[in-house]
Write an enzyme that holds these catalytic residues in place. Structure first.
Site, PDB file in Angstrom:
ATOM      1  N   GLY A   1      56.114 -44.082   4.125  1.00  0.00           N
ATOM      2  CA  GLY A   1      56.517 -44.026   5.517  1.00  0.00           C
ATOM      3  C   GLY A   1      56.156 -45.317   6.206  1.00  0.00           C
ATOM      4  N   TYR A   2      56.672 -45.464   7.413  1.00  0.00           N
ATOM      5  CA  TYR A   2      56.488 -46.686   8.190  1.00  0.00           C
ATOM      6  C   TYR A   2      55.879 -46.352   9.546  1.00  0.00           C
ATOM      7  CZ  TYR A   2      59.093 -48.816   4.506  1.00  0.00           C
ATOM      8  OH  TYR A   2      59.471 -49.251   3.261  1.00  0.00           O
TER       9      TYR A   2
END
Length: 153
Positions: free
Chosen positions: A28-29
């Site tokens: 994820g970011y």
């Protein structure tokens, strides 16, 4: 300073599949201004990666192992949705390691190959299963696949 020099390609055919086994990646970011901050779990290990803006094929990259429980919590509480889910295959070809990502979830159907280089002008031998180069197309950046998943193209 750590530097990532990478080229990215679409694939054609499935001949690469017999050359490697895959590992499940979940990443994820974390929203930021300017830099890319990625949290990733590969197997039983967590990683935190910070990347600078791209200039042609290059950008600054710093990656650190972190406890898996921290990575899980960051993925659940800090990262934009959807998370990137993929199986990564590593294939040695022409003296280089090609990383082939077969995406799952909302990006299912997309398969990309990346190769890291030591120099932007490095000559590479393209395997027969390599198709169009998409290195400069931001639509194929993992970070952008969160905002604009392949299933919505």
């Amino acid at each position: 300073m750590a530097k990532e020099i990478e080229r990215k390609f679409l694939l054609k055919g499935d001949d690469w599949r017999k050359l490697a086994e895959g590992s499940v990646y979940r990443q994820g970011y974390i929203p930021t201004q300017g830099a890319t901050v990625r949290v990733r779990i590969v197997g039983n290990q967590g990683y935190l990666t910070i990347k600078g803006p791209s200039v042609k094929y290059s950008r600054s990259e710093f990656e650190y192992p972190i406890p898996i429980e921290d990575a899980k919590e960051m993925l659940e509480t800090l990262c934009d949705r959807p998370l990137i889910e993929k199986i990564r295959y590593k294939v040695e070809w022409g003296g280089l390691i090609w990383e082939i990502d077969e995406f799952e979830g909302v990006n299912k159907g997309l398969i990309l190959a990346e190769v890291e280089l030591s120099d932007e002008k490095q000559e590479i031998e393209l395997p027969s299963w390599i198709g169009e180069e998409v290195s400069s197309n931001p639509r194929y950046y993992n970070r952008n696949l969160v905002k604009y998943p392949f299933s919505q193209w």
